[in-house]
Design an enzyme around this catalytic site. Structure first.
Site, PDB file in Angstrom:
ATOM      1  N   LYS A 186      20.561 -20.884  26.138  1.00  0.00           N
ATOM      2  CA  LYS A 186      19.789 -19.973  25.279  1.00  0.00           C
ATOM      3  C   LYS A 186      20.620 -18.787  24.812  1.00  0.00           C
ATOM      4  O   LYS A 186      20.274 -18.129  23.850  1.00  0.00           O
ATOM      5  CB  LYS A 186      18.511 -19.505  25.986  1.00  0.00           C
ATOM      6  CG  LYS A 186      18.720 -18.722  27.272  1.00  0.00           C
ATOM      7  CD  LYS A 186      17.397 -18.205  27.770  1.00  0.00           C
ATOM      8  CE  LYS A 186      17.235 -18.215  29.266  1.00  0.00           C
ATOM      9  NZ  LYS A 186      18.335 -17.718  30.090  1.00  0.00           N
ATOM     10  N   LYS A 208      26.099 -27.949  28.292  1.00  0.00           N
ATOM     11  CA  LYS A 208      24.629 -27.855  28.285  1.00  0.00           C
ATOM     12  C   LYS A 208      24.139 -26.910  27.184  1.00  0.00           C
ATOM     13  O   LYS A 208      24.848 -25.982  26.799  1.00  0.00           O
ATOM     14  CB  LYS A 208      24.100 -27.438  29.661  1.00  0.00           C
ATOM     15  CG  LYS A 208      24.371 -26.017  30.006  1.00  0.00           C
ATOM     16  CD  LYS A 208      23.479 -25.505  31.135  1.00  0.00           C
ATOM     17  CE  LYS A 208      23.687 -24.010  31.225  1.00  0.00           C
ATOM     18  NZ  LYS A 208      22.661 -23.194  31.694  1.00  0.00           N
ATOM     19  N   LYS A 253      30.738 -18.030  33.843  1.00  0.00           N
ATOM     20  CA  LYS A 253      30.393 -16.761  33.195  1.00  0.00           C
ATOM     21  C   LYS A 253      31.576 -15.802  33.185  1.00  0.00           C
ATOM     22  O   LYS A 253      31.713 -14.987  32.271  1.00  0.00           O
ATOM     23  CB  LYS A 253      29.184 -16.123  33.884  1.00  0.00           C
ATOM     24  CG  LYS A 253      27.898 -16.844  33.556  1.00  0.00           C
ATOM     25  CD  LYS A 253      26.697 -15.928  33.625  1.00  0.00           C
ATOM     26  CE  LYS A 253      25.470 -16.617  33.071  1.00  0.00           C
ATOM     27  NZ  LYS A 253      24.226 -15.913  33.357  1.00  0.00           N
TER      28      LYS A 253
HETATM   29  P1  TYM Z   1      18.264 -19.516  33.189  1.00  0.00           P
HETATM   30  O1  TYM Z   1      17.579 -18.332  32.651  1.00  0.00           O
HETATM   31  O2  TYM Z   1      19.675 -19.773  32.781  1.00  0.00           O
HETATM   32  O3  TYM Z   1      17.432 -20.826  32.840  1.00  0.00           O
HETATM   33  C1  TYM Z   1      16.049 -20.913  33.085  1.00  0.00           C
HETATM   34  C2  TYM Z   1      15.668 -22.312  33.524  1.00  0.00           C
HETATM   35  O4  TYM Z   1      16.003 -23.274  32.526  1.00  0.00           O
HETATM   36  C3  TYM Z   1      16.823 -24.297  33.077  1.00  0.00           C
HETATM   37  N1  TYM Z   1      17.793 -24.709  32.046  1.00  0.00           N
HETATM   38  C4  TYM Z   1      17.914 -25.949  31.590  1.00  0.00           C
HETATM   39  N2  TYM Z   1      17.290 -27.094  31.905  1.00  0.00           N
HETATM   40  C5  TYM Z   1      17.656 -28.215  31.227  1.00  0.00           C
HETATM   41  N3  TYM Z   1      18.616 -28.248  30.277  1.00  0.00           N
HETATM   42  C6  TYM Z   1      19.273 -27.113  29.930  1.00  0.00           C
HETATM   43  N4  TYM Z   1      20.213 -27.139  29.002  1.00  0.00           N
HETATM   44  C7  TYM Z   1      18.932 -25.897  30.593  1.00  0.00           C
HETATM   45  N5  TYM Z   1      19.378 -24.622  30.508  1.00  0.00           N
HETATM   46  C8  TYM Z   1      18.672 -23.905  31.405  1.00  0.00           C
HETATM   47  C9  TYM Z   1      17.522 -23.640  34.255  1.00  0.00           C
HETATM   48  O5  TYM Z   1      17.967 -24.596  35.197  1.00  0.00           O
HETATM   49  C10 TYM Z   1      16.417 -22.747  34.794  1.00  0.00           C
HETATM   50  O6  TYM Z   1      15.548 -23.483  35.629  1.00  0.00           O
HETATM   51  N6  TYM Z   1      19.346 -17.940  37.759  1.00  0.00           N
HETATM   52  C11 TYM Z   1      18.301 -18.487  36.931  1.00  0.00           C
HETATM   53  C12 TYM Z   1      17.059 -17.629  36.854  1.00  0.00           C
HETATM   54  C13 TYM Z   1      16.460 -17.271  38.175  1.00  0.00           C
HETATM   55  C14 TYM Z   1      15.682 -18.107  38.996  1.00  0.00           C
HETATM   56  C15 TYM Z   1      15.311 -17.294  40.119  1.00  0.00           C
HETATM   57  C16 TYM Z   1      15.258 -19.428  38.913  1.00  0.00           C
HETATM   58  C17 TYM Z   1      16.556 -16.046  38.771  1.00  0.00           C
HETATM   59  N7  TYM Z   1      15.857 -16.055  39.954  1.00  0.00           N
HETATM   60  C18 TYM Z   1      14.534 -17.806  41.138  1.00  0.00           C
HETATM   61  C19 TYM Z   1      14.469 -19.916  39.950  1.00  0.00           C
HETATM   62  C20 TYM Z   1      14.122 -19.117  41.059  1.00  0.00           C
HETATM   63  C21 TYM Z   1      18.851 -18.644  35.531  1.00  0.00           C
HETATM   64  O7  TYM Z   1      19.745 -17.972  35.126  1.00  0.00           O
HETATM   65  O8  TYM Z   1      18.159 -19.530  34.770  1.00  0.00           O
END
Ligand code: TYM
Length: 335
Positions: free
Chosen positions: A201, A198, A116
């Site tokens: 979003k 990957k 990032k």
């Molecule tokens: P974030 O918002 O980037 O993504 C949300 C969830 O989607 C999964 N993910 C994917 N899985 C498969 N293929 C992909 N290309 C892909 N892109 C994203 C991520 O692994 C995630 O599970 N830091 C976290 C959000 C968060 C969180 C938490 C998660 C904040 N507090 C507490 C679990 C528990 C994040 O930025 O995910």
């Protein structure tokens, strides 16, 4: 209120960009499957989203849209708690305590911070660096047993576990040490145009992702344009990440095994396969979008879901935090 008989599950998604099929297959699908057997809390982590500059009006609108998308994808607010992170002040309060137990070296090693920082070179703020501590506090605040996430969150989860163990050994047993739950397939869906990275979003190039709310025409067009390497066989192959990603997507969406997909398309052209893949994804998204369109119009309903979620989460967060404050030696305020 908390169901004390079930293990606690917690997860969250950042309301940045367009909720995409990668988020669904890596995380949300598992949330839906596990919500019956777990006392589940699903966060929309708006505080995390601020680590990247946001337009305030759009952020507000996106948070509500994410809540509606969680429900449209199958999260049942009668069974699970849906919460906006900033509605529960204890996330930030616990983060401060945990940050006094986190080493700079641990944060320096975080690959997501490095990625990032490259992407947002003009805004490498302290929040971006301490972000994994806030994530640990999201998890530990609710004493979560299980955290379903995609593969990219593994390193952050390890920090949450380390901090739970460190706090417990410094101040005596307080936190549950959470277990990650990363799906065997679908944990890393790749970008459509650049399949070596990957699917994200918040990618600036919308052709790299399939959003949950993309119309059927857009889905079909994006799949048609997806990079498929040279070659012609519809087959999983490490040296051909483009077609491998599409085969994986087909398998996950249809619940067919990879072998079944490969044999179904043996001898067929990439173009036939892509047309079918576009169709199956569009068909899969159609009922989700229909439900989304109904729910998102009903602001009162969404607000009632969030009010209930915040009340439940606040109660649970306060319970953990007052325990933590006592353990670290803070005086309870006189009443
Ligand atoms: P974030 O918002 O980037 O993504 C949300 C969830 O989607 C999964 N993910 C994917 N899985 C498969 N293929 C992909 N290309 C892909 N892109 C994203 C991520 O692994 C995630 O599970 N830091 C976290 C959000 C968060 C969180 C938490 C998660 C904040 N507090 C507490 C679990 C528990 C994040 O930025 O995910």
């Amino acid at each position: 209120m908390a169901d004390t008989h079930k293990p606690i599950l917690l997860s969250g998604i950042q309301p940045s960009g367009h909720l995409c099929i990668g988020n669904y297959l890596g995380a949300l699908k598992n949330w839906v499957n596990l919500q019956e057997s777990h006392d589940s809390i699903f966060l929309v982590v708006d505080m995390h989203a601020l680590t990247v500059r946001q337009n305030p009006a759009e952020l507000r609108q996106r948070c509500l849209s994410y809540v509606a998308q969680y429900i449209a994808c199958g999260i049942d607010p009668e069974k699970s708690t849906i919460v906006i992170q900033s509605h529960v002040p204890q996330h930030a309060e616990l983060m401060w305590i945990l940050s006094t137990l986190t080493y700079m070296g641990e944060l320096n090693r975080m690959t997501q911070f490095k990625d990032k920082s490259k992407k947002h070179a003009a805004n490498i703020n302290a929040g971006l660096f301490t972000y994994p501590i806030l994530m640990a506090s999201d998890i530990l605040l609710y004493q979560a047993d299980l955290v379903p996430v995609g593969a990219d969150q593994k390193q952050h989860l390890e920090l949450a576990r380390d901090l739970a163990i460190r706090f417990n050994s410094t101040y005596s047993d307080t936190f549950v040490v959470p277990e990650p739950c990363i799906p065997k397939t679908g944990a890393r869906i790749m970008s459509l145009q650049e399949p070596e990275k990957k699917m994200s979003k918040s990618d600036d190039n919308l052709n790299n992702l399939i959003a949950i709310l993309d119309s059927a025409d857009i889905v079909k067009r994006k799949i048609k344009r997806a990079v498929t390497d040279s070659g012609s066989e519809v087959k999983m192959d490490k040296s051909r990440p483009g077609i491998s990603n599409l085969v994986q997507l087909y398998s996950l969406i249809t619940d067919l095994s990879v072998k079944e997909v490969e044999s179904q398309y043996s001898g067929k052209m990439y173009s036939d396969f892509k047309t079918d893949l576009g169709n199956v994804i569009a068909e899969f998204l159609e009922p989700i979008q229909k439900k989304y369109n109904e729910i998102s119009k009903d602001k009162d309903y969404l607000e009632s879901v969030l009010a209930k979620g915040a009340e439940n989460a606040f109660y649970r967060g306060r319970k953990t935090l007052s325990k933590v404050y006592r353990k670290v030696g803070f005086i309870q305020p006189a009443r």
